[in-house]
Design a protein around this motif. Structure first.
Motif, mmCIF file in Angstrom:
data_model
loop_
_atom_site.group_PDB
_atom_site.id
_atom_site.type_symbol
_atom_site.label_atom_id
_atom_site.label_comp_id
_atom_site.label_asym_id
_atom_site.label_seq_id
_atom_site.Cartn_x
_atom_site.Cartn_y
_atom_site.Cartn_z
ATOM 1 N N LYS A 93 0.949 -0.995 0.020
ATOM 2 C CA LYS A 93 0.018 0.093 -0.146
ATOM 3 C C LYS A 93 0.708 1.266 -0.176
ATOM 4 O O LYS A 93 0.618 2.432 -0.772
ATOM 5 N N GLN A 94 2.171 1.256 0.784
ATOM 6 C CA GLN A 94 2.955 2.436 0.797
ATOM 7 C C GLN A 94 3.713 2.415 -0.412
ATOM 8 O O GLN A 94 4.432 3.413 -0.370
ATOM 9 N N GLY A 95 3.899 1.256 -1.034
ATOM 10 C CA GLY A 95 4.738 1.252 -2.261
ATOM 11 C C GLY A 95 6.239 1.634 -1.812
ATOM 12 O O GLY A 95 7.067 2.114 -2.520
ATOM 13 N N VAL A 96 6.692 1.049 -0.984
ATOM 14 C CA VAL A 96 8.119 0.921 -0.359
ATOM 15 C C VAL A 96 8.451 -0.466 -0.011
ATOM 16 O O VAL A 96 7.553 -0.976 0.328
ATOM 17 N N ASP A 97 9.502 -0.959 -0.361
ATOM 18 C CA ASP A 97 10.063 -2.460 -0.105
ATOM 19 C C ASP A 97 11.434 -2.063 1.010
ATOM 20 O O ASP A 97 11.784 -1.188 1.199
ATOM 21 N N LEU A 98 11.357 -3.038 1.508
ATOM 22 C CA LEU A 98 12.401 -3.180 2.596
ATOM 23 C C LEU A 98 13.914 -3.696 1.966
ATOM 24 O O LEU A 98 13.771 -4.406 0.818
ATOM 25 N N GLU A 155 13.612 -12.881 5.540
ATOM 26 C CA GLU A 155 13.185 -12.855 4.214
ATOM 27 C C GLU A 155 13.764 -11.288 3.706
ATOM 28 O O GLU A 155 14.380 -11.315 2.481
ATOM 29 N N LYS A 156 13.736 -10.359 4.433
ATOM 30 C CA LYS A 156 14.142 -9.012 4.020
ATOM 31 C C LYS A 156 15.419 -8.385 4.585
ATOM 32 O O LYS A 156 15.960 -7.608 4.204
ATOM 33 N N GLY A 157 16.023 -9.192 5.525
ATOM 34 C CA GLY A 157 17.417 -8.836 5.961
ATOM 35 C C GLY A 157 17.348 -7.629 7.036
ATOM 36 O O GLY A 157 18.634 -6.963 7.012
ATOM 37 N N VAL A 158 16.467 -6.940 7.532
ATOM 38 C CA VAL A 158 16.455 -6.054 8.312
ATOM 39 C C VAL A 158 17.262 -5.977 9.153
ATOM 40 O O VAL A 158 17.863 -6.967 9.779
ATOM 41 N N MET A 159 18.161 -4.715 9.843
ATOM 42 C CA MET A 159 18.979 -4.897 10.764
ATOM 43 C C MET A 159 18.499 -4.414 12.164
ATOM 44 O O MET A 159 18.933 -5.548 13.234
ATOM 45 N N ILE A 160 17.207 -3.636 12.308
ATOM 46 C CA ILE A 160 16.674 -3.379 13.666
ATOM 47 C C ILE A 160 15.239 -3.697 13.292
ATOM 48 O O ILE A 160 14.712 -3.102 12.238
ATOM 49 N N ALA A 172 8.155 -11.321 12.407
ATOM 50 C CA ALA A 172 9.453 -10.882 12.682
ATOM 51 C C ALA A 172 10.309 -11.875 11.676
ATOM 52 O O ALA A 172 11.423 -11.370 11.399
ATOM 53 N N ARG A 173 9.891 -13.190 11.449
ATOM 54 C CA ARG A 173 10.789 -13.921 10.549
ATOM 55 C C ARG A 173 10.977 -13.535 9.270
ATOM 56 O O ARG A 173 11.904 -13.290 8.707
#
Lengths: 341, 341, 341, 341
Positions: C215-220, C260-265, C254-255
């Motif tokens: 919806k936001q049009g932004v990816d991680l 899947e996305k590799g976020v840091m925090i 969280a997983r």
């Protein structure tokens, strides 16, 4: 002195005189206004302008010897509660709750070596250290006379403006409270009414006290420590229940104790001491201001009276020393009751 | 149950058995090794495996009645010091200093209205509230038996692993310390030596105690509270001077008190209680571990003995209740001395 | 060496060997047992055995330069909440509430003269000083990797036995958390669902995150700071409402973020971060143990996201430094979001 | 209304009028007297009577965009120090030292079970929790404008009588301090003089600043954060050395920064900021009253400047958010410096 300085000086003198006049008017009218509006002011001590302890002056060598000469030392009652995280405490005004924490543990000391003595000694010597913090009105405690005042002053006219610093009062602080050794009397209002515990918000009356004393067959004397039992201590371990809408003493009952019977200290087994809402329109804690500020009577709160009640011990030596917290408005105390023969 | 689970279950059972065996070996050998290496272990209570108070068991109805039957209540001595910001406190290991602060002031309450009672009532009722925080070993206090142990255990074998949580010990905490009513004896070592104050680092000997008692004409009895006066209290208001290289009790003196004389509590008028450096190679506080962990003898520190000394009062009823801080390793106390007739 | 010493030595050697064997067995079986029973262990860092900061290693000169090169500095969003007495805080386990108090006031300084400068200077110079105390998880804060571990260990296998002293951890403490400058992404779950606030106890799903991002049009991207908005901040000033049965992230969500996305925090705008009851039988805070202990992902809590949400700012530079509290398990932070062009 | 009430009412009206007049006279003359006696008063804000942040008003979208458009994000300098027990802190007036303690440990949780989840979960989930307490002026921090005032007032004329409650100021508290994003300039006075550290008690002059800036080849601009390096940070880990007779800024130097150069914030790498004894007879902290109360310039203390100095980074974006402690006189901050291209 130069002209500018001279003018300054004269201006200063005039200004000083004007200020003095106005300060005087304000002072006078403050008193007048207050008298008109309230007719309630702090008490002036019969023990003189330097008196900081009010009715605690009633403790004398003779009064001490009298009560101690009558005791039967085989039993001693512990009148204090335990301190623990989550214990009942006064929260309505944002005061800190009781906290206790470790500053040293046997295992932590091995990791930290805070004293630089080496691992071997830290493994051998198992060090435990702890610290606490609390509102001064936590657990069994005594309110000093400065805890509540009227119109910016406390008992005997000491003013906050002159005597209250950032570490407390430089008069009437808890360090001025002497060792308390006096005749103690339990007034077991709950038992006299055949109740486990007075009802929520119940306000103890003058008649309640008279009836309980009658039933107990014991009378009050000047200089007594009078301890009112509401029975609320039964739920002490459940802080929410303990604090919710507590029973308390009414104004007429307090006046009876002090003005008719001449007691020295009034105590109870709960934390509010008062019942709410207040009986006086302009004062949200009228029992506290009456006893502490007007009569110079310290208040004991959270006194553990269950064992005395169970054993029907109504007259005893009350012995206790509150912590000498310099400047403080209250201090923890663990009092002892020793029955009389 | 599926095969995988069954295998898991069997593996678990074997592993459990193996673990139990090894834990048992470790336990046994821990004791053996320590005994070989140190030959110092915590004491086993003669009052049984559940005992948490050590020699305080010596307080009985009879012992209480005995001493209280002899008192002369006309005088009462205050054995405690005042608490104030900057007071002497134990800092070597980073413990928090004594703090006291205002939570309510008459003027602040007018600005804040924390109880939502409105400005008029806040001006009329002058509210003072305060809070404190401190290391439990601040001011006149008693060390609980858990304060120092040996090899991960404390008095009577209670282990930190099993009994020490994040809010203290679930055995032997300060709340277990009973009301103390016992014969008290001042041993005025400083006076006996004709000194105002024992010298820096002076270590009190067995002979010092014997000579002082002789000079005083008073002997010790089983169950006594023995209070050693070094004279250091003279500089109490100067924390740096008070704490610097203090005099203290020697091991032989401590053994004399406990093993020869059978005292119940040992106290002194300073904070270190011990003299440094330690007399034992592997222990930086050997008096503490000996008294608390090996003998079950609580320690009193910072006891105010100046008035007793001045009036040459050597025998008295020691009466006091320390704060019942659940789980704590020490607690403040304001003890009272009432001379005997 | 005497015979007795020799025997002692041999006994010691045998005992040592036996102890070593048993300790080894216990260690092995502990792992085995745990693996069988739990199959959950702390993560081993891909950045090596000395790594204390987990995925914060993803911050590099290049990653910093990338995001900072894209910012539009005309606006800057404040992502932190205010600290005040009565603010929401975690109470279930007895932790201390936020406190703030005066240590110096203009008027108190006049009475006390704490610096011994005399009344005149104290009247002229108006001194205000204050102090605070708080649980480290109060207000907007970051959880260090040691806050929750598994089976006595934390991220990268550091054990409490070896690394946890009485003033915190000597590894992974809050002082090791570097300055955080990274791409930040708001995932406004509440808004995506057309809600002011997610319902009580609502558990955010993987699908919720995907839909909101869509919806936001932004990816991680790898290395992002992902901030989940539940909307609960709307009731921040009402602590009871804020804390009661909060919505939180689910395990699958969280997983998705980490694996899947590799976020840091990962961060959120409430304090629990999780929803209760737990999704895992053996773990009462599985999101915390998963992120902190297994994945090396720090958690941000109580992040103020209302303004970003209102302005529909979904991508930004996240800039912040948490207080370097040595050894701590968490630290307050006041992060800044600067939108990208 | 009865006659008595009517008389009371009339008396009250007259008294009220008289009181109003006198209060007015006192107010006027207070100003006059003070002006005559001191000729030093708090500043009146050019941003209007409601202004609470003084020169922080200089932060604008444009100023922010300007500096951020010039940064090179590959490096980021951490300008804050670590917090630890025993760290340097201001003690002269009895303020509390930094404390940190455990509220939860993995092992303690197993013994206590504070969340009532049972032993198995407590063994599996290893919980660490901690708490801190500190004077607000501990570690790297910013002084709010209320920290020091003159004659009972602070910046912009807010008076303690009206605005200071028991939890701080209801104006100008630390929660009003905006995110700080501004041009930062290091003035490395120590380096300019070829010293590791300015000498004990050295007072930095206007000329010192000019020479250092000259040497560095960088000039100050309106709205800058000017950070003075004395070099004292080299002994930060040794609190006694750090605090003893520190170097500081002189009045002329401060005036140069604010009145000639128009800086927004002044900071330094030590805690005193000033040198002692004071240059002004009636003021023991004239730099603080000048900057905070007269000029509306917040002060940064304990800023870590060693890395900037080593790398000769003199111009940078200063980015930081101090903790929003409601009502507070100061707040910790961990600022970031990002060099400009």
């Amino acid at each position: 002195m130069q002209t500018r300085d001279l003018v300054n000086q004269q201006t200063r003198d005039f200004v000083s005189a004007l200020r003095f006049f106005c300060a005087f008017v304000l002072l006078l009218t403050a008193t007048t206004t207050a008298a008109l509006a309230e007719e309630r002011e702090v008490g002036v001590s019969p023990w003189g302008p330097a008196d900081e302890i009010g009715r605690l002056n009633l403790i004398t060598p003779k009064s001490r010897a009298n009560i101690l000469s009558r005791i039967d030392g085989r039993t001693a009652y512990d009148l204090s509660v335990e301190y623990f995280i989550g214990m009942p405490s006064w929260q309505a005004a944002g005061d800190p709750r009781y906290q206790i924490w470790m500053t040293h543990t046997p295992q932590g000391t091995v990791v930290d070596d805070p004293l630089h003595v080496g691992k071997k000694k830290n493994i051998h010597v198992s060090y435990t250290g702890m610290a606490v913090s609390m509102y001064t009105h936590t657990g069994t405690h005594i309110d000093a006379l400065n805890h509540f005042g009227l119109n910016g002053k406390i008992w005997n006219g000491f003013s906050a403006l002159k005597h209250l610093g950032d570490r407390g009062w430089n008069v009437t602080g808890a360090e001025t409270i002497p060792l308390i050794i006096a005749r103690g009397v339990l007034i077991d209002v709950a038992a006299a009414k055949g109740l486990d515990m007075l009802g929520d918000g119940y306000r103890v009356t003058r008649q309640d006290l008279i009836e309980a004393l009658d039933k107990q067959g014991v009378d009050l004397q000047e200089g007594d420590v009078a301890l009112i039992r509401t029975g609320r201590m039964k739920v002490y371990e459940d802080a929410a229940a303990f604090m919710a809408n507590p029973p308390g003493l009414g104004m007429a009952a307090a006046r009876f104790l002090v003005e008719e019977k001449g007691v020295m200290i009034v105590g109870a087994d709960n934390l509010s001491f008062e019942a709410f809402p207040s009986e006086l329109e302009d004062d949200y804690v009228p029992l506290h201001t009456y006893l502490l500020a007007q009569q110079g009577v310290p208040i004991l709160e959270l006194v553990y009276l269950e064992d005395l009640s169970k054993d029907a011990i109504y007259e005893f030596a009350f012995i206790g020393g509150s912590l000498k917290l310099r400047g403080a408005d209250a201090a923890p105390i663990r009092p002892i009751a020793i029955p009389v023969r």
